[in-house]
Every structure is written in structure tokens, then in C-alpha cells.
Design a protein around this motif. Structure first.
Motif, PDB file in Angstrom:
ATOM      1  N   ALA A   1      -9.544   0.838   9.722  1.00 15.86           N
ATOM      2  CA  ALA A   1      -9.447  -0.038  10.900  1.00 15.86           C
ATOM      3  C   ALA A   1      -8.963  -1.427  10.478  1.00 15.86           C
ATOM      4  CB  ALA A   1     -10.798  -0.137  11.600  1.00 15.86           C
ATOM      5  N   TRP A   2      -9.487  -1.945   9.371  1.00 17.59           N
ATOM      6  CA  TRP A   2      -9.007  -3.240   8.888  1.00 17.59           C
ATOM      7  C   TRP A   2      -7.520  -3.160   8.594  1.00 17.59           C
ATOM      8  CZ3 TRP A   2      -6.216  -4.978   4.881  1.00 17.59           C
ATOM      9  CH2 TRP A   2      -6.100  -6.366   4.766  1.00 17.59           C
ATOM     10  N   LEU A   3      -7.125  -2.109   7.887  1.00 17.79           N
ATOM     11  CA  LEU A   3      -5.720  -1.958   7.509  1.00 17.79           C
ATOM     12  C   LEU A   3      -4.829  -1.883   8.745  1.00 17.79           C
ATOM     13  CD1 LEU A   3      -3.690  -1.635   5.200  1.00 17.79           C
ATOM     14  CD2 LEU A   3      -4.046   0.852   5.365  1.00 17.79           C
ATOM     15  N   ALA A   4      -5.257  -1.174   9.766  1.00 12.74           N
ATOM     16  CA  ALA A   4      -4.448  -1.037  10.981  1.00 12.74           C
ATOM     17  C   ALA A   4      -4.150  -2.393  11.609  1.00 12.74           C
ATOM     18  CB  ALA A   4      -5.152  -0.123  11.985  1.00 12.74           C
ATOM     19  N   GLY A   5      -5.104  -3.311  11.542  1.00  9.12           N
ATOM     20  CA  GLY A   5      -4.911  -4.623  12.155  1.00  9.12           C
ATOM     21  C   GLY A   5      -4.449  -5.702  11.196  1.00  9.12           C
ATOM     22  N   ALA A   6      -4.255  -5.352   9.939  1.00 12.49           N
ATOM     23  CA  ALA A   6      -3.914  -6.345   8.920  1.00 12.49           C
ATOM     24  C   ALA A   6      -2.509  -6.904   9.120  1.00 12.49           C
ATOM     25  CB  ALA A   6      -4.022  -5.723   7.534  1.00 12.49           C
ATOM     26  N   ALA A   7      -2.323  -8.124   8.665  1.00  9.79           N
ATOM     27  CA  ALA A   7      -1.011  -8.794   8.746  1.00  9.79           C
ATOM     28  C   ALA A   7      -0.137  -8.317   7.578  1.00  9.79           C
ATOM     29  CB  ALA A   7      -1.189 -10.310   8.725  1.00  9.79           C
ATOM     30  N   LEU A   8       0.147  -7.013   7.621  1.00 13.67           N
ATOM     31  CA  LEU A   8       1.002  -6.359   6.636  1.00 13.67           C
ATOM     32  C   LEU A   8       2.061  -5.580   7.395  1.00 13.67           C
ATOM     33  CD1 LEU A   8      -1.841  -4.870   4.404  1.00 13.67           C
ATOM     34  CD2 LEU A   8      -0.331  -6.766   3.754  1.00 13.67           C
ATOM     35  N   SER A   9       3.215  -5.391   6.780  1.00 11.51           N
ATOM     36  CA  SER A   9       4.262  -4.616   7.449  1.00 11.51           C
ATOM     37  C   SER A   9       3.821  -3.162   7.600  1.00 11.51           C
ATOM     38  CB  SER A   9       5.570  -4.684   6.658  1.00 11.51           C
ATOM     39  OG  SER A   9       5.460  -3.920   5.472  1.00 11.51           O
ATOM     40  N   GLN A  10       4.437  -2.479   8.546  1.00 12.46           N
ATOM     41  CA  GLN A  10       4.127  -1.060   8.738  1.00 12.46           C
ATOM     42  C   GLN A  10       4.469  -0.256   7.491  1.00 12.46           C
ATOM     43  OE1 GLN A  10       2.297   0.294  11.169  1.00 12.46           O
ATOM     44  NE2 GLN A  10       2.099  -1.830  11.832  1.00 12.46           N
ATOM     45  N   GLU A  11       5.503  -0.671   6.764  1.00 17.03           N
ATOM     46  CA  GLU A  11       5.887   0.030   5.540  1.00 17.03           C
ATOM     47  C   GLU A  11       4.788  -0.074   4.485  1.00 17.03           C
ATOM     48  OE1 GLU A  11       9.404  -0.959   7.913  1.00 17.03           O
ATOM     49  OE2 GLU A  11       7.841  -2.247   7.114  1.00 17.03           O
ATOM     50  N   VAL A  12       4.222  -1.261   4.331  1.00 17.68           N
ATOM     51  CA  VAL A  12       3.139  -1.448   3.358  1.00 17.68           C
ATOM     52  C   VAL A  12       1.932  -0.605   3.768  1.00 17.68           C
ATOM     53  CG1 VAL A  12       1.483  -3.108   2.395  1.00 17.68           C
ATOM     54  CG2 VAL A  12       3.901  -3.728   2.601  1.00 17.68           C
ATOM     55  N   LYS A  13       1.580  -0.646   5.031  1.00 17.70           N
ATOM     56  CA  LYS A  13       0.439   0.142   5.506  1.00 17.70           C
ATOM     57  C   LYS A  13       0.665   1.633   5.271  1.00 17.70           C
ATOM     58  CE  LYS A  13      -0.739  -3.192   9.095  1.00 17.70           C
ATOM     59  NZ  LYS A  13      -0.918  -3.426  10.546  1.00 17.70           N
ATOM     60  N   ALA A  14       1.881   2.098   5.550  1.00 20.50           N
ATOM     61  CA  ALA A  14       2.191   3.525   5.368  1.00 20.50           C
ATOM     62  C   ALA A  14       2.075   3.926   3.902  1.00 20.50           C
ATOM     63  CB  ALA A  14       3.587   3.829   5.903  1.00 20.50           C
ATOM     64  N   MET A  15       2.563   3.075   3.001  1.00 21.63           N
ATOM     65  CA  MET A  15       2.472   3.394   1.572  1.00 21.63           C
ATOM     66  C   MET A  15       1.019   3.427   1.109  1.00 21.63           C
ATOM     67  SD  MET A  15       5.748   1.497  -0.194  1.00 21.63           S
ATOM     68  CE  MET A  15       5.845   0.014   0.811  1.00 21.63           C
ATOM     69  N   ILE A  16       0.214   2.471   1.562  1.00 22.51           N
ATOM     70  CA  ILE A  16      -1.207   2.449   1.184  1.00 22.51           C
ATOM     71  C   ILE A  16      -1.880   3.739   1.649  1.00 22.51           C
ATOM     72  CG2 ILE A  16      -3.443   1.328   1.585  1.00 22.51           C
ATOM     73  CD1 ILE A  16      -1.800  -1.344   1.814  1.00 22.51           C
TER      74      ILE A  16
END
Length: 161
Positions: free
Chosen positions: A78-93
Motif C-alpha cells: 500500500a505504501w509503494l502504491a502511493g509512493a512518489a515513485l514512477s510506475q516503472e520503479v514500482k513495477a520493477m520493485i
């Protein structure tokens, strides 16, 4: 009568800088150690450096800093979903986040299907399999991990150490 101007939506917050991602990773993993008893941030720094040395992008380096954060419970999905990170970074994580009962075949297929994720996992495996790191572990643990890392490398199509 003039057309009404729709209200402006607020601008999204700026994305976290690479330095902010590193600081976050170090903070959320503080106090954690690896299997050899070393501070966990050393592993994160080595994986990020490995991604950089292999020509990775800033997004891949950011994902490398956070590659274990969700899997280890340092940050929530949930934190990651709302984090100020690009969608690409979130997808890789998320691609390199293995579920507790997830078969290796599904895990590695997701990594291969996610742009940029393979380089992060390659760097992670390289550091995990570093003979100096493994040397401090007992023989059964060393052998188990070496077999595991070799199997993951094979499923990912990675050759060499």
C-alpha cells in the motif's frame, strides 16, 4: 455566458530523487542484518552499485535500493502504491518481490516480463553469491544458497557467476 473553466487538479508531488530513495532504503532497513550479520544497507548499496556498473538507468538504481523493502516487510504494498515513485520503479520493485509460497518459475517469469527488472535481479544474485559473503556462512547454508542462486540464474537465462 462564457464557458466555465474546469477546476485545476493539483499537480502530483515530485518524484523522490535517487538520494531520497537511498536515504529511505537505509532508514527502513536500519537495524537489519544479512545472513552474515552485516548491516543490510551494505547489500542494498552493492546491488544499486551493481546496477549502475551494468549500465542501469536511474529508475533501475532506485528500484535496486528498494528491491527487498516489500518482500522483507520494511515497506508495504500500500505504501509503494502511493509512493512518489514512477510506475516503472514500482513495477520493477514488485517484479523482484517474491511471495513466501510463490514458485520460482512464476517469480522468474514475472521478472523476465517486467522491463528493467532482470538487471536488478542479476545484480542482487551477483552480490548474494559473492564468495566472500558466502564464506562466513556454515557449509550447509552456503550449499543451499549456492544451489538456489544457480537455479534462479538458470530460470532467468543468466550465464556466468
Amino acid at each position: 455566458m462564457a464557458d466555465a473553466i474546469p477546476p485545476m487538479e493539483p499537480a502530483p508531488p515530485p518524484l523522490l530523487s535517487l538520494a531520497e530513495v537511498e536515504a529511505l532504503a537505509r532508514r527502513v532497513h536500519s537495524g537489519q542484518t544479512d545472513k552474515a550479520g552485516r548491516p543490510y544497507a551494505e547489500h542494498l548499496a552493492a546491488v544499486a552499485a551493481g546496477v549502475r556498473e551494468r549500465g542501469g538507468s536511474e529508475e533501475q538504481i532506485a528500484a535496486a535500493w528498494l528491491h527487498d523493502a516489500v518482500e522483507d516487510g520494511a515497506l508495504s504494498r500500500a505504501w509503494l502504491a502511493g509512493a512518489a515513485l514512477s510506475q516503472e520503479v514500482k513495477a520493477m520493485i514488485l517484479a523482484v518481490t517474491k511471495g513466501p509460497e510463490e514458485p520460482l518459475e512464476e517469480y522468474t517469469a514475472r521478472i523476465l516480463a517486467t522491463p528493467g527488472a532482470l538487471l536488478i535481479k542479476e545484480s542482487d544474485l551477483a552480490h548474494n553469491a559473492d564468495p566472500e559473503r558466502l564464506a562466513v556462512l556454515d557449509a550447509p547454508t552456503r550449499e543451499r544458497l549456492a544451489e538456489k542462486y544457480a537455479r534462479v540464474r538458470a530460470l532467468l537465462g543468466l550465464t556466468g557467476p
